[in-house]
Design a protein around this motif. Structure first.
Motif, PDB file in Angstrom:
ATOM      1  N   ILE A 125       7.141   6.602  16.206  1.00  0.00           N
ATOM      2  CA  ILE A 125       5.754   6.294  15.847  1.00  0.00           C
ATOM      3  C   ILE A 125       5.669   5.849  14.392  1.00  0.00           C
ATOM      4  CG2 ILE A 125       3.478   7.336  15.471  1.00  0.00           C
ATOM      5  CD1 ILE A 125       4.040   9.052  17.998  1.00  0.00           C
ATOM      6  N   SER A 165       6.857   2.305  14.193  1.00  0.00           N
ATOM      7  CA  SER A 165       5.857   1.409  14.776  1.00  0.00           C
ATOM      8  C   SER A 165       4.706   1.154  13.808  1.00  0.00           C
ATOM      9  CB  SER A 165       5.319   2.007  16.074  1.00  0.00           C
ATOM     10  OG  SER A 165       4.284   1.218  16.618  1.00  0.00           O
ATOM     11  N   ASP A 166       4.217   2.213  13.196  1.00  0.00           N
ATOM     12  CA  ASP A 166       3.079   2.069  12.279  1.00  0.00           C
ATOM     13  C   ASP A 166       3.447   1.273  11.029  1.00  0.00           C
ATOM     14  OD1 ASP A 166       1.583   3.505  14.053  1.00  0.00           O
ATOM     15  OD2 ASP A 166       1.426   5.318  12.822  1.00  0.00           O
ATOM     16  N   TRP A 170       3.553  -2.343  11.964  1.00  0.00           N
ATOM     17  CA  TRP A 170       2.179  -2.856  12.057  1.00  0.00           C
ATOM     18  C   TRP A 170       1.654  -3.264  10.687  1.00  0.00           C
ATOM     19  CZ3 TRP A 170      -2.554  -2.286  10.015  1.00  0.00           C
ATOM     20  CH2 TRP A 170      -3.645  -2.808  10.713  1.00  0.00           C
ATOM     21  N   GLY A 218       1.234  -6.446  20.269  1.00  0.00           N
ATOM     22  CA  GLY A 218       1.737  -5.077  20.328  1.00  0.00           C
ATOM     23  C   GLY A 218       3.232  -4.933  20.176  1.00  0.00           C
ATOM     24  N   VAL A 250       4.746  -1.724  18.789  1.00  0.00           N
ATOM     25  CA  VAL A 250       4.884  -0.642  19.755  1.00  0.00           C
ATOM     26  C   VAL A 250       5.995  -0.969  20.754  1.00  0.00           C
ATOM     27  CG1 VAL A 250       3.649   0.819  21.393  1.00  0.00           C
ATOM     28  CG2 VAL A 250       2.407  -0.215  19.490  1.00  0.00           C
ATOM     29  N   GLY A 282       9.178   1.396  21.186  1.00  0.00           N
ATOM     30  CA  GLY A 282       9.325   2.046  22.480  1.00  0.00           C
ATOM     31  C   GLY A 282      10.717   1.823  23.046  1.00  0.00           C
ATOM     32  N   GLN A 338      -2.334   1.062  15.829  1.00  0.00           N
ATOM     33  CA  GLN A 338      -1.882   2.329  15.254  1.00  0.00           C
ATOM     34  C   GLN A 338      -2.636   3.516  15.853  1.00  0.00           C
ATOM     35  OE1 GLN A 338      -2.108   2.298  10.961  1.00  0.00           O
ATOM     36  NE2 GLN A 338      -0.095   1.360  10.741  1.00  0.00           N
ATOM     37  N   ALA A 382      -2.047   3.967  21.471  1.00  0.00           N
ATOM     38  CA  ALA A 382      -0.845   3.142  21.346  1.00  0.00           C
ATOM     39  C   ALA A 382       0.398   4.021  21.220  1.00  0.00           C
ATOM     40  CB  ALA A 382      -0.970   2.206  20.144  1.00  0.00           C
ATOM     41  N   HIS A 383       0.276   5.115  20.472  1.00  0.00           N
ATOM     42  CA  HIS A 383       1.412   6.031  20.323  1.00  0.00           C
ATOM     43  C   HIS A 383       1.801   6.646  21.664  1.00  0.00           C
ATOM     44  CE1 HIS A 383       0.050   6.644  15.870  1.00  0.00           C
ATOM     45  NE2 HIS A 383       0.687   5.513  16.052  1.00  0.00           N
ATOM     46  N   LEU A 408       3.695   4.105  23.620  1.00  0.00           N
ATOM     47  CA  LEU A 408       5.071   4.031  23.117  1.00  0.00           C
ATOM     48  C   LEU A 408       5.933   5.097  23.769  1.00  0.00           C
ATOM     49  CD1 LEU A 408       5.997   3.757  19.323  1.00  0.00           C
ATOM     50  CD2 LEU A 408       7.279   5.196  20.886  1.00  0.00           C
TER      51      LEU A 408
END
Length: 494
Positions: free
Chosen positions: A34, A37-38, A41, A124, A127, A131, A437, A441-442, A445
């Protein structure tokens, strides 16, 4: 007790111990996925120039002990992260590129760019990539713990949105030793991909003319913008004479300047030609080239064509797709709070009026067993949480293009769509950036990491499944080898 995608309860004791361990590993390590991913972003990058995005992958992979080959198939920010040795070779593919002009404040359900005109993660991929990264880490951890044999490869693939990094990898034989490949993609509905999608070819068409005073000396000028305009008009007429499933679209990269009082010395168009198969797209693309040459002749301008890239249509492998569908049931649907559903509904509220009608049609096609009443109820929801059934179809209506297609032509491949985006919102939109975020979305993932890892585990440890996948692949392609249409001299750029 847990709940599967059909709303049925299941007991953890019913799940294979190794599969339960995979899901537990994802839960234990989800914080690092996570976080990556953030951060991706927050630094959206496009096409092949994605140094900040890929760095987040490297941080996790180095910490988790993968061997990393950086710079693959002529791309500085493509990678192969490997664990294990020998057969089978199981691949997972990851993406991390963003889209132009989709900057948007995170968590803001109304349109508000952070930087006007800047890129944003409108599909996305922040993510998506993490993932896939999470799936690779979970399976690698289990392989270590259980001393499982075989090779796991995570492919970091830039430029899915336009330049098609996987297509360059496929052209260079990067997937030739892979026995099976897996990936996923964000969506507003959840289902294993049983459709094909469109092949695509794309190129820049640049016209060079002669500048002159548009009023005092027009006869001395040769207008490149005229040539570009004639090309687009010619393509409009061409649309009447191509197959219904084909698509042609373009953008002006250079319109010759902002002065109307100058005969425009330059103009450039960026064209996409799509069709269900590359062998259908190629002759249409060739006709577009002839139109461009004709436009140059009519205006006495010079034409240069810079072939950008191409990708093949996606071909789902049935045994692997069906196994993925079962594993998606094991993982179960997203469990969302009322607060999360309310947030998604606020983003969804920006959909254009009347979107429910086309959405209902799409939902009915995704699950013909649904009654009109059930379809209507879902269409008026902010999220579609239960998964839709796996349906194989060759209908390309509503389909886009992906370089996962090239992977599927090289090796048996399966992918699924994870529905964590607000229902009815389109891909490549600011709405998806705003959701990028969120806690929803988390959760998407985590669902993806578990589903892909479980399916990759099956391919790694079940020889019968892998053989069935290879047999289906051989039957599908009938010995026809993958052949890239990207010219050898064309290299990844931009």
């Amino acid at each position: 007790m847990a709940v599967d995608n059909n709303g049925n309860t299941r007991n953890a004791a019913d799940i294979d111990g190794n599969k339960q361990r995979i899901m537990d590993i994802v839960d234990e390590k989800k914080g690092e996925f996570i976080e990556a991913s953030d951060r991706i972003w927050e630094t959206p990058e496009t096409r092949f120039t994605v140094p900040k995005s890929v760095e987040q992958h490297y941080k996790v992979l180095e910490r988790e002990g993968f061997d990393i080959q950086k710079g693959v198939a002529g791309m500085d920010y493509a990678y192969i992260a490997t664990y294990g040795t020998g057969k089978p070779v199981i691949a997972i593919t990851a993406e991390y590129d963003a889209l132009d002009n989709l900057s948007q404040e995170v968590g803001n359900p109304n349109r508000k760019p952070v930087v006007e005109g800047a890129p944003g993660q409108g599909c996305g991929h922040n993510v998506l990539g993490t993932g896939a990264l999470g799936a690779a880490v979970a399976l690698k951890t289990l392989m270590e713990e259980k001393n499982l044999k075989g090779t796991l490869k995570l492919f970091g693939c830039p430029a899915e949105e336009s330049g098609y990094g996987k297509a360059f990898m496929a052209r260079d034989g990067v997937f030739d030793d892979v026995d099976a490949a897996f990936t996923w993609h964000p969506s507003d509905t959840t289902a294993v991909a049983g459709g094909s999608g469109l092949a695509v070819m794309q190129a820049n068409f640049s016209f060079k003319g002669i500048a002159a005073h548009a009023a005092a000396a027009p006869e001395q000028g040769r207008d490149a913008l005229d040539a570009a305009t004639l090309m687009t008009v010619g393509v409009q007429f061409l649309r009447e004479h191509i197959i219904d499933a084909a698509r042609i679209h373009y953008a002006y990269l250079d319109a010759g300047g902002k002065s109307a009082n100058v005969v425009h010395p330059t103009a450039t168009l960026y064209f996409f030609v799509r069709a269900p198969y590359l062998e259908q797209a190629k002759p249409i693309y060739d006709r577009v080239v002839k139109i461009a040459k004709g436009a140059a002749m009519m205006t006495e301008t010079e034409l240069s064509i810079d072939f950008d890239s191409a990708c093949a249509n996606y071909v789902p492998n049935h045994p692997l797709s069906e196994d993925m569908d079962k594993n998606l049931d094991l993982v179960g649907p997203l469990q969302l709070t009322d607060e999360e559903l309310e947030f998604e509904g606020k983003i969804q509220a920006n959909n254009p009026k009347g979107y429910e009608g086309p959405l209902a049609e799409r939902l009915k096609a995704a699950n013909p067993a649904l009654s009109d009443e059930e379809v209507g109820k879902i269409a008026h929801s902010s999220m579609a949480l239960p998964k839709f059934p796996l349906i194989y179809t060759t209908d390309t209506k509503g389909q886009a293009s992906t370089d996962v297609g090239d992977v599927s032509w090289c090796t048996p491949t399966a992918q699924y769509y994870g529905g964590f985006e607000p229902l009815g919102t389109p891909a490549h939109s600011w709405q998806w950036v705003a959701n990028g975020q969120s806690s929803v979305a988390h959760k998407g993932l985590v669902q993806a990491a578990k589903t892909i890892a479980l399916t990759a585990y099956d391919a790694l440890t079940d020889p019968e499944l892998l053989q069935a996948a290879k047999d289906a692949y051989a039957k599908e392609f009938k010995g026809k080898p993958y052949k890239s249409v990207i010219p050898p001299e064309t290299q990844p750029h931009g």
